[in-house]
Design an enzyme around this catalytic site. Sequence first.
Site, mmCIF file in Angstrom:
data_model
loop_
_atom_site.group_PDB
_atom_site.id
_atom_site.type_symbol
_atom_site.label_atom_id
_atom_site.label_comp_id
_atom_site.label_asym_id
_atom_site.label_seq_id
_atom_site.Cartn_x
_atom_site.Cartn_y
_atom_site.Cartn_z
ATOM 1 N N GLY A 318 -11.692 2.232 9.188
ATOM 2 C CA GLY A 318 -11.344 1.931 7.809
ATOM 3 C C GLY A 318 -11.879 0.583 7.354
ATOM 4 O O GLY A 318 -12.955 0.139 7.774
ATOM 5 N N SER A 319 -11.115 -0.102 6.537
ATOM 6 C CA SER A 319 -11.619 -1.302 5.856
ATOM 7 C C SER A 319 -11.855 -2.498 6.768
ATOM 8 O O SER A 319 -12.506 -3.461 6.366
ATOM 9 C CB SER A 319 -10.655 -1.703 4.730
ATOM 10 O OG SER A 319 -10.676 -0.716 3.716
#
Length: 667
Positions: A318-319
């Site tokens: 993810g981020s």
Amino acid sequence: MVSTNLTSKRRMKWMIMIAFLLFTLLLIRIAWIEFVQGGELQAMAYAQQVLNRKINPKRGTIYDATGENMLAVSSSVETVSINPMNIEEEKKEFVAQKLSELFELDYEKTLKKVRKKSSIETIAKKVDKEKTNELRIWMEENKIETGINIDEDTKRYYPYNSLAAQVIGFCGADNQGLDGIEAKYDDILKGSMGTIEKITDAKGGEIENAKEEYVPAKDGKDLILSIDMTVQSIVEKYLKNACIDNKCTDGGNVVIMNPKNGDILAMATYPDYNLNTPYEPNTEELKAIWDTLDSKEQTKQLQAIWRNRAIADTYEPGSTFKTITASAALEEGITETDKEGEFNCTGSIEIAGVRIKCWRHYRPHGSESLRQALMNSCNPVFIGLGQKIGKEKYYDYLEKFGFLDKTGIDLPGEAKGIFLAENKVGPVELATISFGQRFEVTPLQMVTAVSSIANGGMQVKPRVVKAIKDPETGEVQEIEVKKEKRIISEETANSVLSMMESVVGEGTGKNAQVKGYLVGGKTGTSEDGVNTNKYVTSFLGVAPISDPEVVILITLYNPTGEGGHQGGGVAAPVGSQILSEVLPYLELKKDKQEETQEEVTVPELRNKTVEEAKKELKEIGLELEIKQEVENELENEINTKEKVIIEQVPKPEVKIRSGNKVTVEIE
């Protein structure tokens, strides 16, 4: 008369020829036995006439990083064996009865061993001396002087039970390492076998005045780990609490690395298991159904328990992966950290006909610099950077940061990242990779890559064992620290660290702040597989930001609790809890930071109105943020005061810094 003499001569000739042939055959047979079968027959005779009992060496001790705390140690026990040929026939049943009673064995099976026509049979291994002393007294009372042997042995013991279980691993019945460090360093830890040899007669019976020859076992060498017992204990405590409080159905893990030398200070997986009883179920749920499972399913469950998910399992980062995209973009000179208005988030971006939304598409971030984009975790900005970097160059950075191969850590079972082959990557695939989705890496790969940013741009190889010690001589062999090559410039690394500091100071990672220290970080939320409706939430941290000595990754699998599944609300507070204890313990110098912000406890806001919640939060120095998923937020703001709150992040009782926000959902 002449005929008779001729017949006698022929007979004599034939007899001489036959005798010569037999003599020749005998010589051939003797030569065959001597030169062809000699070694084998000699070994057989030796085996038949020599009673050989093995002595297990003491397995090397495993210490934590301090060199004082013993994480795995071998205690003295004994092994009981018999020489059936040396037990008197009338006493065989008597002996079998006592042995089966004392060591809780099946009588019939024990009697079968006692009656065997063999030189030696093992009765019981790893026996405590209390029981063998009882056997000695019984032998003396019943005047049994031969046929029963009691030899020294060792048993592996783990003083802290489940501490670092998936890292340390455990041993089998024969003292062989079966998992973790115990398996990886088995050749160093196990030492060499000793023996007790005694000459016997051809039937295996004792020969009067025959002496025993004792060859002592050579003990294994000790290991000194990079794992610090105190840091590991802190990590395991908060990881367990986080998994229980947030109802993480698939558990979680935490890795802490020193970016300067690759030392793993802590590596924890939850749920863990007791190293002293590795074949027993480790949770109440599993215990309840254990007896209903067949052996194949039990083995499958045990292997899942033993699995070190930090190195063996992959996940979608993810981020947190935006730190890698930012590093590559800065290194290539595509962007700057603080160019005001360089980017503009409109809520989505179209790539090759496919529209990809920002996580906050309902309220676009608008004009941003790269620093602000990382603070806001804005997907469109990093998608755009990925397109500018280009597929070929981006994959070069994936390789440099170590995502396309294993890290080479000294633990068994390591996996590597799962990416599409470069020739199969199109604009859309590159876009999703750029903000951390649709590929998988191991938690260790992620920590190792960001350690390269934290140490000024150098690739570093992680390690769990930092030294090997000879217990006899005290000689210590240090394991070399390997910094292999430069990945990014020191200037780029410092720029990314500066932006990560802003993420924790003002962005999505606010809940990871630590009093007295400047912490850099990045939060992450991703899907756990396609269409599974499961999520992975994570926090990646670096501290102290002025001179990083700790990189931490917290990964929680499928949190289903009331706190939601966002990295900033679920994983970041765990980072704060762990670092608040670890940094002072490591005696790291505090940053020159204003300590005006106090730590406050998040109150229960559910079932209260927005107006009531705002007032309560204001009194303790916190702000309220309403999670809106409508196009016209301003129009609805007027009508929210009396709305009732149904969810909140962070959850009640979590401690965060004053000045932070509590995000709520309303009915």
